[in-house]
Enzyme design. Sequence first.
Site, PDB file in Angstrom:
ATOM      1  N   ARG A  75       0.843  -1.195   0.000  1.00 55.18           N
ATOM      2  CA  ARG A  75       0.000   0.000   0.000  1.00 55.18           C
ATOM      3  C   ARG A  75       0.875   1.240   0.000  1.00 55.18           C
ATOM      4  O   ARG A  75       1.782   1.357   0.826  1.00 55.18           O
ATOM      5  CB  ARG A  75      -0.885   0.037   1.259  1.00 55.18           C
ATOM      6  CG  ARG A  75      -1.911  -1.008   1.298  1.00 55.18           C
ATOM      7  CD  ARG A  75      -2.988  -0.697   2.312  1.00 55.18           C
ATOM      8  NE  ARG A  75      -2.501  -0.306   3.631  1.00 55.18           N
ATOM      9  CZ  ARG A  75      -3.296   0.083   4.621  1.00 55.18           C
ATOM     10  NH1 ARG A  75      -4.597   0.158   4.435  1.00 55.18           N
ATOM     11  NH2 ARG A  75      -2.810   0.400   5.793  1.00 55.18           N
ATOM     12  N   THR A 124      -1.537   7.434  -0.305  1.00 53.13           N
ATOM     13  CA  THR A 124      -2.850   7.291  -0.971  1.00 53.13           C
ATOM     14  C   THR A 124      -3.613   6.064  -0.483  1.00 53.13           C
ATOM     15  O   THR A 124      -4.804   5.932  -0.730  1.00 53.13           O
ATOM     16  CB  THR A 124      -2.650   7.134  -2.484  1.00 53.13           C
ATOM     17  OG1 THR A 124      -1.928   5.901  -2.716  1.00 53.13           O
ATOM     18  CG2 THR A 124      -1.866   8.287  -3.077  1.00 53.13           C
ATOM     19  N   ASP A 167       0.599  -4.033  11.966  1.00 53.84           N
ATOM     20  CA  ASP A 167       1.012  -4.387  10.596  1.00 53.84           C
ATOM     21  C   ASP A 167       1.348  -5.880  10.544  1.00 53.84           C
ATOM     22  O   ASP A 167       2.311  -6.339  11.153  1.00 53.84           O
ATOM     23  CB  ASP A 167       2.233  -3.544  10.210  1.00 53.84           C
ATOM     24  CG  ASP A 167       2.616  -3.742   8.754  1.00 53.84           C
ATOM     25  OD1 ASP A 167       2.702  -2.755   8.019  1.00 53.84           O
ATOM     26  OD2 ASP A 167       2.835  -4.914   8.341  1.00 53.84           O
ATOM     27  N   ASP A 183       4.916  -6.792   9.190  1.00 49.88           N
ATOM     28  CA  ASP A 183       5.973  -6.452  10.149  1.00 49.88           C
ATOM     29  C   ASP A 183       5.957  -7.407  11.343  1.00 49.88           C
ATOM     30  O   ASP A 183       7.012  -7.820  11.833  1.00 49.88           O
ATOM     31  CB  ASP A 183       5.790  -5.017  10.651  1.00 49.88           C
ATOM     32  CG  ASP A 183       6.253  -3.987   9.635  1.00 49.88           C
ATOM     33  OD1 ASP A 183       6.943  -4.367   8.669  1.00 49.88           O
ATOM     34  OD2 ASP A 183       5.921  -2.808   9.801  1.00 49.88           O
TER      35      ASP A 183
HETATM   36  C1  PRP Z   1      -1.133  -5.211   4.140  1.00 48.21           C
HETATM   37  C2  PRP Z   1      -1.961  -6.482   4.145  1.00 48.21           C
HETATM   38  C3  PRP Z   1      -2.804  -6.322   2.913  1.00 48.21           C
HETATM   39  C4  PRP Z   1      -3.021  -4.831   2.861  1.00 48.21           C
HETATM   40  C5  PRP Z   1      -4.415  -4.556   3.332  1.00 48.21           C
HETATM   41  O1  PRP Z   1      -0.075  -5.283   3.274  1.00 48.21           O
HETATM   42  O2  PRP Z   1      -1.188  -7.634   4.138  1.00 48.21           O
HETATM   43  O3  PRP Z   1      -2.184  -6.786   1.731  1.00 48.21           O
HETATM   44  O4  PRP Z   1      -2.084  -4.231   3.749  1.00 48.21           O
HETATM   45  O5  PRP Z   1      -4.720  -3.230   3.204  1.00 48.21           O
HETATM   46  P1  PRP Z   1      -5.838  -2.705   2.190  1.00 48.21           P
HETATM   47  O6  PRP Z   1      -7.040  -3.558   2.404  1.00 48.21           O
HETATM   48  O7  PRP Z   1      -6.048  -1.272   2.640  1.00 48.21           O
HETATM   49  O8  PRP Z   1      -5.297  -2.770   0.800  1.00 48.21           O
HETATM   50  P2  PRP Z   1       1.024  -4.115   3.152  1.00 48.21           P
HETATM   51  O9  PRP Z   1       0.671  -3.184   2.042  1.00 48.21           O
HETATM   52  O10 PRP Z   1       1.230  -3.496   4.507  1.00 48.21           O
HETATM   53  O11 PRP Z   1       2.311  -4.894   2.684  1.00 48.21           O
HETATM   54  P3  PRP Z   1       3.170  -5.998   3.477  1.00 48.21           P
HETATM   55  O12 PRP Z   1       2.316  -7.236   3.596  1.00 48.21           O
HETATM   56  O13 PRP Z   1       4.346  -6.183   2.588  1.00 48.21           O
HETATM   57  O14 PRP Z   1       3.555  -5.434   4.821  1.00 48.21           O
HETATM   58  N1  URA Z   2      -2.366  -3.790   6.795  1.00 43.32           N
HETATM   59  C1  URA Z   2      -2.004  -4.304   7.992  1.00 43.32           C
HETATM   60  O1  URA Z   2      -1.055  -5.089   8.086  1.00 43.32           O
HETATM   61  N2  URA Z   2      -2.703  -3.932   9.073  1.00 43.32           N
HETATM   62  C2  URA Z   2      -3.734  -3.079   9.012  1.00 43.32           C
HETATM   63  O2  URA Z   2      -4.352  -2.782  10.067  1.00 43.32           O
HETATM   64  C3  URA Z   2      -4.100  -2.563   7.764  1.00 43.32           C
HETATM   65  C4  URA Z   2      -3.401  -2.942   6.668  1.00 43.32           C
END
Ligand code: PRP
Ligand code: URA
Length: 193
Positions: free
Chosen positions: A88, A92, A184, A187
Amino acid sequence: MTRLRDEKTAPRLFRQLVGEIATLLLYEATADLPVQETTVKTPLADAKGAKLAEPVGLVPVLRAGIGMVEAALELMPDAQVWHIGLFRDERTLRPIEYYNKLPSSATVAVCLVLDPMLATGGSAVATIDILKKWGAKRVKYVGIIAAPEGVRALSSAHPDVPIHVGALDERLNEKGYIVPGLGDAGDRQFGTG
Ligand code: PRP
Ligand code: URA
């Protein structure tokens, strides 16, 4: 779920819990997959049984979806695994695609999208857009925690996709994080927070 949310839970236990919860959710999500009859010989006689009738694709969304793959493969050892990489944009909150090695046409009859967090729903909608363009006829979403905003966005963009989640939380905060959520998910699994 309670231990998963707890900020004191360290990555090792967090990963284990993601896998355990994924197993329980996948039990439900796979209950209606078509099966065909098969027969095996026990030491005493023939016994009728069943096996999956169609190839299943597991689609973990990088990074956080990785933690659900092992659990899914334990249940469906012959499933294909197709990774999709999205993150994400912090400003945005829109998903940015960075990894996709899908071949030119669909190789599976049903796709199970694996991603623990359904927040705004942008990543889930984008992943399923990609899979449908690829030719996936049947898609299911399996997550761990959803916000109402994400469920609304996903069901309005893809009303044919069933959503299986372990908890429906209260809301998103101003940064697009699920409240109370777990923070997260990427993380916390990989110790990068
Ligand atoms: C997180 C999660 C989803 C997304 C959800 O990934 O694993 O893919 O956010 O958010 P949304 O519904 O608003 O799109 P992130 O973008 O943090 O990447 P990561 O898994 O690499 O940490
Ligand atoms: N992605 C995450 O990992 N946690 C949240 O709460 C939202 C998006």
